[in-house]
Design a protein around this motif. Structure first.
Motif, mmCIF file in Angstrom:
data_model
loop_
_atom_site.group_PDB
_atom_site.id
_atom_site.type_symbol
_atom_site.label_atom_id
_atom_site.label_comp_id
_atom_site.label_asym_id
_atom_site.label_seq_id
_atom_site.Cartn_x
_atom_site.Cartn_y
_atom_site.Cartn_z
ATOM 1 N N UNK A 275 34.907 27.863 47.755
ATOM 2 C CA UNK A 275 35.443 29.203 47.500
ATOM 3 C C UNK A 275 36.209 29.715 48.711
ATOM 4 N N UNK A 276 35.721 29.418 49.908
ATOM 5 C CA UNK A 276 36.411 29.845 51.127
ATOM 6 C C UNK A 276 37.768 29.143 51.250
ATOM 7 N N UNK A 277 37.804 27.871 50.884
ATOM 8 C CA UNK A 277 39.065 27.134 50.918
ATOM 9 C C UNK A 277 40.044 27.717 49.893
ATOM 10 N N UNK A 278 39.534 28.083 48.730
ATOM 11 C CA UNK A 278 40.383 28.663 47.683
ATOM 12 C C UNK A 278 41.030 29.960 48.174
ATOM 13 N N UNK A 279 40.262 30.797 48.846
ATOM 14 C CA UNK A 279 40.798 32.049 49.382
ATOM 15 C C UNK A 279 41.883 31.756 50.414
ATOM 16 N N UNK A 280 41.621 30.789 51.287
ATOM 17 C CA UNK A 280 42.595 30.448 52.334
ATOM 18 C C UNK A 280 43.898 29.913 51.736
ATOM 19 N N UNK A 281 43.784 29.177 50.635
ATOM 20 C CA UNK A 281 44.969 28.555 50.045
ATOM 21 C C UNK A 281 45.739 29.497 49.130
ATOM 22 N N UNK A 282 45.043 30.411 48.465
ATOM 23 C CA UNK A 282 45.701 31.247 47.455
ATOM 24 C C UNK A 282 45.732 32.728 47.808
ATOM 25 N N UNK A 283 44.821 33.182 48.659
ATOM 26 C CA UNK A 283 44.753 34.605 48.973
ATOM 27 C C UNK A 283 44.013 35.415 47.933
ATOM 28 N N UNK A 284 43.518 34.771 46.874
ATOM 29 C CA UNK A 284 42.832 35.495 45.813
ATOM 30 C C UNK A 284 41.390 35.777 46.212
ATOM 31 N N UNK A 285 41.018 37.060 46.258
ATOM 32 C CA UNK A 285 39.666 37.438 46.660
ATOM 33 C C UNK A 285 38.821 37.932 45.489
ATOM 34 N N UNK A 286 39.451 38.179 44.355
ATOM 35 C CA UNK A 286 38.693 38.682 43.210
ATOM 36 C C UNK A 286 38.471 37.596 42.160
ATOM 37 N N UNK A 287 39.525 36.867 41.852
ATOM 38 C CA UNK A 287 39.430 35.821 40.829
ATOM 39 C C UNK A 287 39.328 34.456 41.495
ATOM 40 N N UNK A 288 38.114 34.119 41.921
ATOM 41 C CA UNK A 288 37.910 32.856 42.618
ATOM 42 C C UNK A 288 37.363 31.821 41.643
ATOM 43 N N UNK A 289 38.121 30.768 41.437
ATOM 44 C CA UNK A 289 37.756 29.738 40.464
ATOM 45 C C UNK A 289 36.348 29.212 40.689
ATOM 46 N N UNK A 290 35.926 29.149 41.952
ATOM 47 C CA UNK A 290 34.629 28.532 42.267
ATOM 48 C C UNK A 290 33.452 29.497 42.138
ATOM 49 N N UNK A 291 33.718 30.807 41.983
ATOM 50 C CA UNK A 291 32.635 31.784 41.946
ATOM 51 C C UNK A 291 32.531 32.535 40.620
ATOM 52 N N UNK A 292 33.596 32.555 39.837
ATOM 53 C CA UNK A 292 33.586 33.291 38.574
ATOM 54 C C UNK A 292 32.562 32.693 37.602
ATOM 55 N N UNK A 293 31.865 33.569 36.901
ATOM 56 C CA UNK A 293 30.887 33.083 35.936
ATOM 57 C C UNK A 293 31.557 32.603 34.651
ATOM 58 N N UNK A 294 32.711 33.177 34.339
ATOM 59 C CA UNK A 294 33.443 32.781 33.135
ATOM 60 C C UNK A 294 34.925 33.089 33.328
ATOM 61 N N UNK A 295 35.743 32.424 32.542
ATOM 62 C CA UNK A 295 37.177 32.692 32.584
ATOM 63 C C UNK A 295 37.922 32.014 33.704
ATOM 64 N N UNK A 296 37.237 31.185 34.490
ATOM 65 C CA UNK A 296 37.895 30.543 35.632
ATOM 66 C C UNK A 296 39.013 29.590 35.198
ATOM 67 N N UNK A 297 38.858 28.981 34.033
ATOM 68 C CA UNK A 297 39.863 28.017 33.581
ATOM 69 C C UNK A 297 41.104 28.685 33.004
ATOM 70 N N UNK A 298 41.122 30.028 32.968
ATOM 71 C CA UNK A 298 42.308 30.758 32.518
ATOM 72 C C UNK A 298 43.143 31.248 33.694
ATOM 73 N N UNK A 299 42.664 31.068 34.911
ATOM 74 C CA UNK A 299 43.387 31.517 36.096
ATOM 75 C C UNK A 299 44.595 30.617 36.330
ATOM 76 N N UNK A 300 45.760 31.221 36.530
ATOM 77 C CA UNK A 300 46.973 30.463 36.839
ATOM 78 C C UNK A 300 47.030 30.248 38.345
ATOM 79 N N UNK A 301 46.438 29.168 38.795
ATOM 80 C CA UNK A 301 46.324 28.899 40.231
ATOM 81 C C UNK A 301 47.703 28.733 40.868
ATOM 82 N N UNK A 302 48.636 28.172 40.141
ATOM 83 C CA UNK A 302 49.961 27.888 40.698
ATOM 84 C C UNK A 302 50.711 29.157 41.078
#
Length: 326
Positions: A275-302
């Motif tokens: 999750x820390x790496x995800x924040x460093x790479x994307x800047x996203x602090x609310x919608x973190x793919x590694x911490x969300x309980x649901x809906x993570x696969x709908x996040x447009x990471x790109x």
């Protein structure tokens, strides 16, 4: 971390690359055998240089896989020097045919003493490669040619590559780049029949999870930490999504997560490290793919934008205006 960053996790691609290189080397040996037996190396199919193109999106690990293969092959002893029978270059950007020729010349150990005209440069490439006994040229980032948008430039590069591969020169070409490079190959019959194409696909959860799991375990083992919490299928699916299903990006995620774990003196790799790496790479602090309980696969990471959090010195109370460019 040096050991971790230098590590390489193999895949089925390695076997395919070695197979294609075997075909190229077999062709070189067959031409030499024909010449030694009193025949000619400039007649028939084997007189032409052969090659292949490795195409895939950015982050798929094309360059690293190729360079590792080159380094591991005993036939390419001295790789990275003009003494090797293979030279590797990166297509200049912006690209012109003359700049590409000069790049190949420089990699093969030739430094022009004056500015060369385009046709002179390519004539010199063919002449010097033969003198230096360089049989294979690897051209990386070949999409820079297509990105010029100039069909005249694209055709000139096509013609130059065909001349290199033609009987008499017989140089083999290995190309790598983004899928857009296909137009250089598919739109020319002579290049298309001489070059095979390897198209890299995105990771698939249905077939690739075991390989992803082996990758995580391999890097955790190098870091001498446990990883039981991050090798379940559901977590590995999150990891693939965060990496945009690109294996090269996924490897970087795992390496960086191990770094975070080691820096925090953790004995085991955990979701919060990714999750820390995800924040460093994307800047996203609310919608973190590694911490969300649901809906993570709908996040447009790109579409996530990198963000740098300013760290103020003890004696500073404000952020300098140019901190984003620091």
């Amino acid at each position: 971390m040096a050991k971790l960053n230098a590590a390489y996790v193999g895949s089925d691609l390695d076997a395919r690359l070695n197979y294609e290189i075997d075909l190229i080397l077999d062709g070189i040996l067959e031409r030499e055998d024909a010449a030694l037996s009193g025949g000619t190396a400039a007649v028939g199919r084997n007189a032409e240089g052969r090659g292949f193109a490795l195409l895939g999106e950015s982050g798929f690990g094309k360059t690293r896989a190729l360079r590792r293969t080159f380094v591991k092959r005993p036939e390419f002893a001295g790789f990275g020097t003009p003494e090797c029978l293979l030279v590797s270059v990166t297509t200049p950007s912006p690209c012109t045919p003359r700049l590409l020729a000069e790049t190949v010349l420089a990699a093969s150990g030739y430094v022009p003493t004056r500015r060369l005209r385009e046709n002179e440069a390519w004539d010199l490439v063919r002449h010097h490669l033969k003198i230096a006994d360089i049989r294979i040229v690897h051209i990386d980032e070949l999409q820079h040619v297509v990105q010029t948008g100039d069909e005249r430039v694209i055709q000139k590069v096509r013609d130059s590559l065909k001349d290199l591969m033609a009987p008499g020169s017989g140089v083999s070409i290995i190309a790598s780049g983004l899928p857009g490079c296909e137009t250089l190959i598919d739109d020319d019959t002579q290049i298309d029949r001489r070059c095979r194409v390897i198209r890299l696909e995105k990771l698939k959860l249905s077939t690739d999870l075991d390989h992803v799991r082996e990758t995580v375990i391999a890097f955790a083992t190098l870091g001498e930490i446990a990883c039981d919490e991050v090798v379940a299928d559901e977590f590995l699916a999150r990891l693939c999504h965060a990496a945009q299903y690109a294996f090269g990006i996924l490897v970087e995620y795992v390496q960086d997560a191990v770094r975070v774990a080691l820096q925090s003196a953790s004995s085991a790799l955990a979701p919060q490290h990714f999750a820390a790496v995800y924040v460093a790479r994307t800047g996203s602090r609310s919608d973190n793919v590694f911490l969300m309980s649901a809906g993570w696969n709908a996040i447009d990471v790109a579409r996530a934008k990198p963000f740098l959090e300013p760290t103020l010195p003890a004696d500073r109370t404000s952020v300098p205006k140019n901190w984003r460019n620091a």
